[in-house]
Design a protein around this motif. Structure first.
Motif, PDB file in Angstrom:
ATOM      1  N   CYS A 102      18.935 -14.669  29.339  1.00 34.76           N
ATOM      2  CA  CYS A 102      18.711 -16.051  29.768  1.00 34.76           C
ATOM      3  C   CYS A 102      17.435 -16.068  30.605  1.00 34.76           C
ATOM      4  CB  CYS A 102      19.908 -16.509  30.605  1.00 34.76           C
ATOM      5  SG  CYS A 102      19.776 -18.176  31.244  1.00 34.76           S
ATOM      6  N   ARG A 103      16.595 -17.066  30.366  1.00 34.92           N
ATOM      7  CA  ARG A 103      15.379 -17.172  31.180  1.00 34.92           C
ATOM      8  C   ARG A 103      15.757 -17.195  32.661  1.00 34.92           C
ATOM      9  NH1 ARG A 103      10.549 -19.711  28.582  1.00 34.92           N
ATOM     10  NH2 ARG A 103      10.020 -20.346  30.689  1.00 34.92           N
ATOM     11  N   VAL A 104      15.002 -16.478  33.477  1.00 34.68           N
ATOM     12  CA  VAL A 104      15.306 -16.446  34.908  1.00 34.68           C
ATOM     13  C   VAL A 104      15.149 -17.815  35.548  1.00 34.68           C
ATOM     14  CG1 VAL A 104      14.808 -13.988  35.236  1.00 34.68           C
ATOM     15  CG2 VAL A 104      12.972 -15.672  35.521  1.00 34.68           C
ATOM     16  N   ASP A 105      14.368 -18.693  34.936  1.00 37.51           N
ATOM     17  CA  ASP A 105      14.172 -20.027  35.498  1.00 37.51           C
ATOM     18  C   ASP A 105      15.158 -21.066  34.939  1.00 37.51           C
ATOM     19  OD1 ASP A 105      13.081 -20.155  32.947  1.00 37.51           O
ATOM     20  OD2 ASP A 105      11.112 -20.871  33.596  1.00 37.51           O
ATOM     21  N   ASN A 106      16.107 -20.640  34.114  1.00 38.83           N
ATOM     22  CA  ASN A 106      17.094 -21.554  33.547  1.00 38.83           C
ATOM     23  C   ASN A 106      18.415 -21.433  34.321  1.00 38.83           C
ATOM     24  OD1 ASN A 106      18.717 -23.207  32.008  1.00 38.83           O
ATOM     25  ND2 ASN A 106      18.053 -22.359  30.048  1.00 38.83           N
ATOM     26  N   VAL A 107      18.409 -21.976  35.519  1.00 38.99           N
ATOM     27  CA  VAL A 107      19.565 -21.874  36.417  1.00 38.99           C
ATOM     28  C   VAL A 107      20.766 -22.624  35.851  1.00 38.99           C
ATOM     29  CG1 VAL A 107      20.395 -22.387  38.750  1.00 38.99           C
ATOM     30  CG2 VAL A 107      18.062 -21.533  38.403  1.00 38.99           C
ATOM     31  N   ARG A 164      14.872  -8.187  31.905  1.00 40.83           N
ATOM     32  CA  ARG A 164      13.909  -7.729  30.904  1.00 40.83           C
ATOM     33  C   ARG A 164      12.596  -8.420  31.265  1.00 40.83           C
ATOM     34  NH1 ARG A 164      16.831  -5.165  26.793  1.00 40.83           N
ATOM     35  NH2 ARG A 164      18.884  -6.051  26.410  1.00 40.83           N
ATOM     36  N   ARG A 165      11.672  -7.647  31.760  1.00 37.44           N
ATOM     37  CA  ARG A 165      10.391  -8.188  32.212  1.00 37.44           C
ATOM     38  C   ARG A 165       9.578  -8.714  31.037  1.00 37.44           C
ATOM     39  NH1 ARG A 165      11.782  -8.955  37.099  1.00 37.44           N
ATOM     40  NH2 ARG A 165      12.396  -7.094  38.227  1.00 37.44           N
ATOM     41  N   GLY A 166       9.044  -9.929  31.173  1.00 39.95           N
ATOM     42  CA  GLY A 166       8.178 -10.505  30.156  1.00 39.95           C
ATOM     43  C   GLY A 166       8.850 -10.721  28.812  1.00 39.95           C
ATOM     44  N   ASP A 221      10.470 -13.615  32.533  1.00 35.96           N
ATOM     45  CA  ASP A 221      11.518 -12.592  32.560  1.00 35.96           C
ATOM     46  C   ASP A 221      12.849 -13.161  32.077  1.00 35.96           C
ATOM     47  OD1 ASP A 221       9.622 -10.946  33.707  1.00 35.96           O
ATOM     48  OD2 ASP A 221      10.442 -11.095  35.732  1.00 35.96           O
ATOM     49  N   ALA A 222      13.686 -12.260  31.545  1.00 29.02           N
ATOM     50  CA  ALA A 222      15.037 -12.625  31.128  1.00 29.02           C
ATOM     51  C   ALA A 222      16.038 -11.964  32.065  1.00 29.02           C
ATOM     52  CB  ALA A 222      15.302 -12.157  29.701  1.00 29.02           C
TER      53      ALA A 222
END
Length: 168
Positions: free
Chosen positions: A116-121, A138-140, A148-149
């Motif tokens: 999940c995208r780190v920015d998809n709270v 998972r970076r990038g 990041d994921a």
């Protein structure tokens, strides 16, 4: 609002799903070929994937969400899950995730993974409600935006769907 209808995704759903995909994930939308490839593994004996679409009975059967799961051995992986913007907060994401976890149980998966995208709270909160736990990054992972994921895992998906009702 009438409860959306979930059904298995078919090849003729790819174009409307791609439109939704491009709206929701403009930087890293799946390609037509990616959907075709996964659907090719979703039918018949030995199927390792299952994809669903959600149709709105209020909007002449328009596809308003979709999701897919792949299995390998006893591990399931949520490949994708998406809900049209106008249906955020309606429970549709939970409806689709419940069906994916039922599929994981049918595939006899002992655990289910996802990124999940780190920015998809908003999505992270949904997954946490179902018992997923963050286990790494998972970076990038999401390109070309280099986002990041967050890697999440759910042990024993059957416990997350036992007794649940699909009611939107």
């Amino acid at each position: 609002m009438t409860t959306p209808v979930l059904r298995e995704m078919r090849w003729w759903d790819i174009e409307p799903v791609l439109q939704l995909e491009k709206d929701l994930f403009p930087e890293d939308a799946w390609s037509r070929g990616m959907f075709w490839s996964d659907l090719a593994h979703a039918r018949g004996p030995g199927a390792t994937r299952r994809y669903f679409v959600a149709e709105s009975p209020d909007e002449d059967g328009r596809i308003i969400g979709y999701g897919g799961l792949a299995s390998a051995g006893d591990v399931g992986d949520v490949q994708t899950i998406a809900v049209a913007r106008g249906h955020w907060g309606t429970g549709l994401g939970a409806l689709i995730l419940t069906e994916l976890l039922r599929t994981a149980t049918a595939f006899e998966c002992a655990q289910v993974m996802l990124e999940c995208r780190v920015d998809n709270v908003r999505a992270q909160k949904l997954y946490e409600r179902f018992g997923f736990e963050a286990i790494g990054f998972r970076r990038g992972y999401y390109q070309p935006g280099n986002v990041d994921a967050l890697v999440m895992r759910l042990n024993d998906p059957s416990t997350s769907v036992r007794g649940t009702e699909i009611n939107g």
